[in-house]
Design a protein around this motif. Structure first.
Motif, PDB file in Angstrom:
ATOM      1  N   SER A   1     -17.575 -16.555 -11.567  1.00  9.54           N
ATOM      2  CA  SER A   1     -17.916 -15.215 -11.097  1.00  9.54           C
ATOM      3  C   SER A   1     -16.709 -14.287 -11.259  1.00  9.54           C
ATOM      4  O   SER A   1     -15.584 -14.732 -11.495  1.00  9.54           O
ATOM      5  N   LEU A   2     -16.928 -13.008 -11.121  1.00  8.78           N
ATOM      6  CA  LEU A   2     -15.866 -12.014 -11.261  1.00  8.78           C
ATOM      7  C   LEU A   2     -14.770 -12.260 -10.224  1.00  8.78           C
ATOM      8  O   LEU A   2     -15.052 -12.664  -9.092  1.00  8.78           O
ATOM      9  N   ASP A   3     -13.511 -11.960 -10.603  1.00  9.16           N
ATOM     10  CA  ASP A   3     -12.372 -12.218  -9.720  1.00  9.16           C
ATOM     11  C   ASP A   3     -12.544 -11.587  -8.342  1.00  9.16           C
ATOM     12  O   ASP A   3     -12.244 -12.218  -7.331  1.00  9.16           O
ATOM     13  N   TRP A   4     -13.018 -10.352  -8.299  1.00  7.05           N
ATOM     14  CA  TRP A   4     -13.106  -9.658  -7.009  1.00  7.05           C
ATOM     15  C   TRP A   4     -14.138 -10.281  -6.072  1.00  7.05           C
ATOM     16  O   TRP A   4     -14.068 -10.096  -4.861  1.00  7.05           O
ATOM     17  N   THR A   5     -15.073 -11.041  -6.603  1.00  5.38           N
ATOM     18  CA  THR A   5     -16.073 -11.696  -5.750  1.00  5.38           C
ATOM     19  C   THR A   5     -15.553 -13.000  -5.153  1.00  5.38           C
ATOM     20  O   THR A   5     -16.195 -13.567  -4.273  1.00  5.38           O
ATOM     21  N   ARG A   6     -14.406 -13.460  -5.640  1.00  4.31           N
ATOM     22  CA  ARG A   6     -13.855 -14.740  -5.197  1.00  4.31           C
ATOM     23  C   ARG A   6     -12.726 -14.588  -4.184  1.00  4.31           C
ATOM     24  O   ARG A   6     -12.035 -15.554  -3.887  1.00  4.31           O
ATOM     25  N   VAL A   7     -12.519 -13.359  -3.667  1.00  4.05           N
ATOM     26  CA  VAL A   7     -11.418 -13.128  -2.728  1.00  4.05           C
ATOM     27  C   VAL A   7     -11.888 -12.354  -1.499  1.00  4.05           C
ATOM     28  O   VAL A   7     -12.923 -11.686  -1.525  1.00  4.05           O
ATOM     29  N   THR A   8     -11.097 -12.468  -0.439  1.00  2.00           N
ATOM     30  CA  THR A   8     -11.233 -11.608   0.741  1.00  2.00           C
ATOM     31  C   THR A   8      -9.848 -11.074   1.048  1.00  2.00           C
ATOM     32  O   THR A   8      -8.831 -11.592   0.552  1.00  2.00           O
ATOM     33  N   LEU A   9      -9.804 -10.031   1.866  1.00  2.00           N
ATOM     34  CA  LEU A   9      -8.524  -9.569   2.360  1.00  2.00           C
ATOM     35  C   LEU A   9      -8.073 -10.554   3.429  1.00  2.00           C
ATOM     36  O   LEU A   9      -8.888 -11.289   3.982  1.00  2.00           O
ATOM     37  N   ASP A  10      -6.783 -10.569   3.721  1.00  2.00           N
ATOM     38  CA  ASP A  10      -6.257 -11.545   4.673  1.00  2.00           C
ATOM     39  C   ASP A  10      -6.864 -11.422   6.068  1.00  2.00           C
ATOM     40  O   ASP A  10      -6.847 -12.380   6.832  1.00  2.00           O
ATOM     41  N   ASP A  11      -7.469 -10.274   6.393  1.00  2.00           N
ATOM     42  CA  ASP A  11      -8.113 -10.132   7.706  1.00  2.00           C
ATOM     43  C   ASP A  11      -9.575 -10.590   7.680  1.00  2.00           C
ATOM     44  O   ASP A  11     -10.281 -10.469   8.675  1.00  2.00           O
ATOM     45  N   GLY A  12     -10.025 -11.090   6.533  1.00  3.62           N
ATOM     46  CA  GLY A  12     -11.404 -11.564   6.405  1.00  3.62           C
ATOM     47  C   GLY A  12     -12.362 -10.556   5.806  1.00  3.62           C
ATOM     48  O   GLY A  12     -13.519 -10.876   5.544  1.00  3.62           O
TER      49      GLY A  12
ATOM     50  N   THR B   1       0.847  -1.189   0.000  1.00  7.01           N
ATOM     51  CA  THR B   1       0.000   0.000   0.000  1.00  7.01           C
ATOM     52  C   THR B   1       0.886   1.243   0.000  1.00  7.01           C
ATOM     53  O   THR B   1       2.124   1.136   0.055  1.00  7.01           O
ATOM     54  N   MET B   2       0.277   2.394  -0.013  1.00  9.54           N
ATOM     55  CA  MET B   2       1.037   3.638   0.031  1.00  9.54           C
ATOM     56  C   MET B   2       1.619   3.910   1.416  1.00  9.54           C
ATOM     57  O   MET B   2       2.458   4.795   1.558  1.00  9.54           O
ATOM     58  N   LEU B   3       1.195   3.154   2.405  1.00  8.35           N
ATOM     59  CA  LEU B   3       1.774   3.261   3.738  1.00  8.35           C
ATOM     60  C   LEU B   3       3.027   2.398   3.766  1.00  8.35           C
ATOM     61  O   LEU B   3       2.953   1.170   3.602  1.00  8.35           O
ATOM     62  N   GLU B   4       4.161   3.027   3.953  1.00  7.40           N
ATOM     63  CA  GLU B   4       5.432   2.314   3.943  1.00  7.40           C
ATOM     64  C   GLU B   4       5.413   1.146   4.936  1.00  7.40           C
ATOM     65  O   GLU B   4       5.041   1.308   6.095  1.00  7.40           O
ATOM     66  N   GLY B   5       5.794  -0.031   4.447  1.00  9.86           N
ATOM     67  CA  GLY B   5       5.851  -1.211   5.285  1.00  9.86           C
ATOM     68  C   GLY B   5       4.526  -1.940   5.443  1.00  9.86           C
ATOM     69  O   GLY B   5       4.469  -2.978   6.105  1.00  9.86           O
ATOM     70  N   LYS B   6       3.465  -1.441   4.824  1.00 10.01           N
ATOM     71  CA  LYS B   6       2.146  -2.072   4.949  1.00 10.01           C
ATOM     72  C   LYS B   6       1.747  -2.693   3.617  1.00 10.01           C
ATOM     73  O   LYS B   6       1.814  -2.052   2.560  1.00 10.01           O
ATOM     74  N   SER B   7       1.347  -3.944   3.668  1.00  5.53           N
ATOM     75  CA  SER B   7       0.846  -4.608   2.465  1.00  5.53           C
ATOM     76  C   SER B   7      -0.469  -5.294   2.810  1.00  5.53           C
ATOM     77  O   SER B   7      -0.793  -5.489   3.980  1.00  5.53           O
ATOM     78  N   VAL B   8      -1.227  -5.615   1.780  1.00  5.98           N
ATOM     79  CA  VAL B   8      -2.472  -6.355   1.954  1.00  5.98           C
ATOM     80  C   VAL B   8      -2.403  -7.602   1.082  1.00  5.98           C
ATOM     81  O   VAL B   8      -1.848  -7.579  -0.008  1.00  5.98           O
ATOM     82  N   THR B   9      -2.956  -8.674   1.612  1.00  2.77           N
ATOM     83  CA  THR B   9      -2.973  -9.944   0.897  1.00  2.77           C
ATOM     84  C   THR B   9      -4.411 -10.317   0.601  1.00  2.77           C
ATOM     85  O   THR B   9      -5.283 -10.204   1.468  1.00  2.77           O
ATOM     86  N   PHE B  10      -4.646 -10.735  -0.618  1.00  2.00           N
ATOM     87  CA  PHE B  10      -5.957 -11.218  -1.038  1.00  2.00           C
ATOM     88  C   PHE B  10      -5.892 -12.737  -1.081  1.00  2.00           C
ATOM     89  O   PHE B  10      -4.939 -13.308  -1.616  1.00  2.00           O
TER      90      PHE B  10
END
Length: 176
Positions: free
Chosen positions: A141-152, A122-131
């Motif tokens: 179904s569309l790709d975005w409907t088949r994922v969650t962020l790593d925090d749920g 992300t734009m916050l240094e040292g912070k990333s998000v995992t799908f």
């Protein structure tokens, strides 16, 4: 002075774009108003209206922001009680907290969700998000409907603008 009979001024040409910007999308998305309100307090929001950079926004719903124990401007709880902070120091701290929180929800590039798990900075240094893949999505179904962020957190909608994509999420990205 109108330059045509009947009072019509033909000297004005409105600015038109082939697609809305991220700023336009945030303006018309009522469930994203709290995030956009915080974002407008930062310089980052200027990038939501320009075509210079492609951004991916992970925008928490108003409900998700309201459910936070501590609001974005408050930051994390202090281990040591802060006594005697001036109003100026408090204001500066709040601005840093908001900048940190908003930038944790911005990925400064296009993303692909077709092959997960996948991690983006992300734009916050040292912070990333995992799908990660979810088992709830239907095949095809569309790709975005088949994922969650790593925090749920789930992506509940997607809107594309000329300068990026806005994913509305039912949670928030923790900047700490």
């Amino acid at each position: 002075m109108p330059d045509q009979p009947g009072g019509l001024d033909t000297g004005y040409t409105p600015l038109t774009r082939p697609q809305p910007t991220l700023a336009d999308l945030l303006t018309i998305e009522p469930s994203a108003s709290i995030y956009y309100s915080y974002a407008r307090e930062t310089e980052l929001s200027l990038e939501f209206d320009t075509a210079d950079q492609y951004l991916t926004l992970l925008v928490p719903t108003n409900r998700a922001v309201m459910a936070l124990d501590r609001k974005p401007h408050q930051g994390p709880p202090s281990a040591v009680p802060v006594i005697g902070m001036s109003e100026q120091q408090f204001d500066e701290q709040s601005k840093r907290n908001v900048q940190r929180w908003v930038s944790a929800h911005i990925i400064p590039s296009r993303i692909s969700l077709s092959n997960v798990p996948v991690t983006y900075d992300t734009m916050l240094e040292g912070k990333s998000v995992t799908f990660v893949a979810t088992s709830e999505a239907a095949q095809g179904s569309l790709d975005w409907t088949r994922v969650t962020l790593d925090d749920g957190s789930k992506i509940i909608s997607m809107k594309e603008g000329m300068n990026g994509v806005l994913y509305l999420i039912d949670g928030t990205v923790d900047p700490y």
